[in-house]
Design a protein around this motif. Sequence first.
Motif, PDB file in Angstrom:
ATOM      1  N   UNK A 188       0.670  -1.057   0.123  1.00  0.00           N
ATOM      2  CA  UNK A 188       0.056  -0.268  -0.225  1.00  0.00           C
ATOM      3  C   UNK A 188       0.691   1.036   0.173  1.00  0.00           C
ATOM      4  N   UNK A 189       2.205   0.964   0.827  1.00  0.00           N
ATOM      5  CA  UNK A 189       2.586   2.254   1.042  1.00  0.00           C
ATOM      6  C   UNK A 189       3.570   2.828  -0.650  1.00  0.00           C
ATOM      7  N   UNK A 190       4.000   1.299  -0.933  1.00  0.00           N
ATOM      8  CA  UNK A 190       5.044   1.790  -1.998  1.00  0.00           C
ATOM      9  C   UNK A 190       3.838   2.638  -3.233  1.00  0.00           C
ATOM     10  N   UNK A 191       2.859   1.738  -3.284  1.00  0.00           N
ATOM     11  CA  UNK A 191       1.863   2.148  -4.638  1.00  0.00           C
ATOM     12  C   UNK A 191       1.199   3.821  -4.291  1.00  0.00           C
ATOM     13  N   UNK A 192       0.928   3.792  -2.856  1.00  0.00           N
ATOM     14  CA  UNK A 192       0.354   5.764  -2.316  1.00  0.00           C
ATOM     15  C   UNK A 192       1.773   6.851  -2.831  1.00  0.00           C
ATOM     16  N   UNK A 193       3.224   6.630  -2.387  1.00  0.00           N
ATOM     17  CA  UNK A 193       4.159   7.292  -2.913  1.00  0.00           C
ATOM     18  C   UNK A 193       4.019   7.497  -4.427  1.00  0.00           C
ATOM     19  N   UNK A 194       4.064   6.583  -5.310  1.00  0.00           N
ATOM     20  CA  UNK A 194       3.893   6.626  -6.791  1.00  0.00           C
ATOM     21  C   UNK A 194       3.337   7.809  -7.152  1.00  0.00           C
ATOM     22  N   UNK A 195       2.111   6.784  -6.876  1.00  0.00           N
ATOM     23  CA  UNK A 195       0.531   7.487  -7.319  1.00  0.00           C
ATOM     24  C   UNK A 195       0.882   8.729  -7.337  1.00  0.00           C
ATOM     25  N   UNK A 196       0.912   9.444  -5.869  1.00  0.00           N
ATOM     26  CA  UNK A 196       0.963  10.354  -5.874  1.00  0.00           C
ATOM     27  C   UNK A 196       1.799  11.462  -6.692  1.00  0.00           C
ATOM     28  N   UNK A 197       3.113  10.718  -6.983  1.00  0.00           N
ATOM     29  CA  UNK A 197       3.486  11.214  -7.829  1.00  0.00           C
ATOM     30  C   UNK A 197       3.299  11.922  -8.828  1.00  0.00           C
ATOM     31  N   UNK A 198       3.088  10.226  -9.425  1.00  0.00           N
ATOM     32  CA  UNK A 198       2.457  10.656 -11.142  1.00  0.00           C
ATOM     33  C   UNK A 198       0.656  11.704 -10.877  1.00  0.00           C
ATOM     34  N   UNK A 199       0.158  11.945 -10.096  1.00  0.00           N
ATOM     35  CA  UNK A 199      -0.559  12.640  -9.055  1.00  0.00           C
ATOM     36  C   UNK A 199      -0.187  14.137  -9.623  1.00  0.00           C
ATOM     37  N   UNK A 200       0.718  14.200  -9.281  1.00  0.00           N
ATOM     38  CA  UNK A 200       1.136  15.779  -9.001  1.00  0.00           C
ATOM     39  C   UNK A 200       1.371  16.357 -10.721  1.00  0.00           C
ATOM     40  N   UNK A 201       2.473  15.228 -10.783  1.00  0.00           N
ATOM     41  CA  UNK A 201       2.631  15.169 -12.849  1.00  0.00           C
ATOM     42  C   UNK A 201       1.941  15.965 -13.781  1.00  0.00           C
ATOM     43  N   UNK A 202       1.037  15.062 -13.902  1.00  0.00           N
ATOM     44  CA  UNK A 202      -0.603  14.987 -14.474  1.00  0.00           C
ATOM     45  C   UNK A 202      -0.900  16.275 -13.805  1.00  0.00           C
ATOM     46  N   UNK A 203      -0.572  17.266 -12.819  1.00  0.00           N
ATOM     47  CA  UNK A 203      -1.563  18.566 -12.429  1.00  0.00           C
ATOM     48  C   UNK A 203      -1.092  19.082 -12.921  1.00  0.00           C
ATOM     49  N   UNK A 204       0.632  18.824 -12.900  1.00  0.00           N
ATOM     50  CA  UNK A 204       1.606  19.970 -14.052  1.00  0.00           C
ATOM     51  C   UNK A 204       1.235  20.516 -15.260  1.00  0.00           C
ATOM     52  N   UNK A 205       0.705  19.499 -15.963  1.00  0.00           N
ATOM     53  CA  UNK A 205       0.605  19.576 -17.550  1.00  0.00           C
ATOM     54  C   UNK A 205       1.053  18.753 -18.113  1.00  0.00           C
ATOM     55  N   UNK A 206       1.680  17.405 -17.477  1.00  0.00           N
ATOM     56  CA  UNK A 206       1.052  16.166 -18.442  1.00  0.00           C
ATOM     57  C   UNK A 206       0.172  15.780 -19.876  1.00  0.00           C
ATOM     58  N   UNK A 207       0.659  15.614 -20.641  1.00  0.00           N
ATOM     59  CA  UNK A 207      -1.129  15.459 -22.096  1.00  0.00           C
ATOM     60  C   UNK A 207      -1.320  13.824 -21.673  1.00  0.00           C
ATOM     61  N   UNK A 208      -2.470  14.309 -22.051  1.00  0.00           N
ATOM     62  CA  UNK A 208      -2.953  12.741 -22.511  1.00  0.00           C
ATOM     63  C   UNK A 208      -2.250  11.939 -23.442  1.00  0.00           C
ATOM     64  N   UNK A 209      -2.798  11.110 -23.662  1.00  0.00           N
ATOM     65  CA  UNK A 209      -1.834   9.651 -24.237  1.00  0.00           C
ATOM     66  C   UNK A 209      -2.634   8.942 -24.845  1.00  0.00           C
ATOM     67  N   UNK A 210      -2.682   8.567 -26.103  1.00  0.00           N
ATOM     68  CA  UNK A 210      -2.990   7.041 -26.232  1.00  0.00           C
ATOM     69  C   UNK A 210      -1.717   6.189 -26.721  1.00  0.00           C
ATOM     70  N   UNK A 211      -2.745   4.065 -26.457  1.00  0.00           N
ATOM     71  CA  UNK A 211      -2.190   3.482 -27.069  1.00  0.00           C
ATOM     72  C   UNK A 211      -1.906   3.167 -28.130  1.00  0.00           C
ATOM     73  N   UNK A 212      -0.648   2.235 -28.558  1.00  0.00           N
ATOM     74  CA  UNK A 212       0.282   2.371 -27.382  1.00  0.00           C
ATOM     75  C   UNK A 212       1.745   2.792 -27.962  1.00  0.00           C
ATOM     76  N   UNK A 213       1.117   4.276 -26.839  1.00  0.00           N
ATOM     77  CA  UNK A 213       2.456   5.037 -27.005  1.00  0.00           C
ATOM     78  C   UNK A 213       3.805   4.644 -27.330  1.00  0.00           C
TER      79      UNK A 213
END
Length: 213
Positions: A188-213
């Motif tokens: 659970x802890x490992x998932x939390x750290x990684x997910x939170x980090x990625x949420x913040x990256x997306x908030x900073x403007x990472x564009x949506x992309x499409x499979x299979x990128x």
Amino acid sequence: LSIGNNDSRGALIVLEGLDRCGKTSQSSRLLSYLDSFGHSVELLRFPDRSTNVGQMISAYLSKQSHLNDHTIHLLFSANRWEKRSMMETKLKAGTTLIVDRYSYSGVAYSFAKGIDIEWCKAPEIGLLAPDLVLYLDIPPEKAAERGGYGDERYDHLEFQKKVAQCFQILCDSSWKIIDACQAMEDVEKQLQETALDRVITCQKGKPLSFLWR
Ligand code: DGP
């Protein structure tokens, strides 16, 4: 933490792994964690058995109906396509989506049945690409020990071993591999750290992309 900013998009976070790897419990724990920051977050699960297509899938999995491997593959894919625009709308509105299984299960389970991998990948082209794939890694034998399998179609060790090999082939360096044999709290802890980090990256403007990128 800047989490919760209304102008930015949500993250598409996918959990993958074998049957009984703990994805479903960990998905809801991760939901509570991100929710505790006041962040807008929702849980989705594939297959979504509530739709018409989902009911056909459910009947197949419970062995009430028989479909050939190619046909069921396309139904699983259609089940993701029918949720695509809803997912895009939510992500753009700032909601993070935690998704219990996605196109990687789609490819791994059918590839394990012996279907050509490129054929398996084709119907997934154009679906939203995850911002993060969390793979809950467990040896198939260990997963089988966890209270045994149910009696759905893919619930047996020999097949799960093949699926594990297929996930290994699909996996790339962008995936976060988590040892799912650890204590639940450590996973659970490992998932939390990684997910939170990625949420913040997306908030900073990472564009949506499409499979299979
Ligand atoms: P779950 O609800 O996560 O237990 O999934 C039900 C079963 O269906 C499980 O054995 C994994 C399998 N599965 C999930 N997604 C797909 C898919 O897209 N294609 C195929 N062939 N199997 C899938």
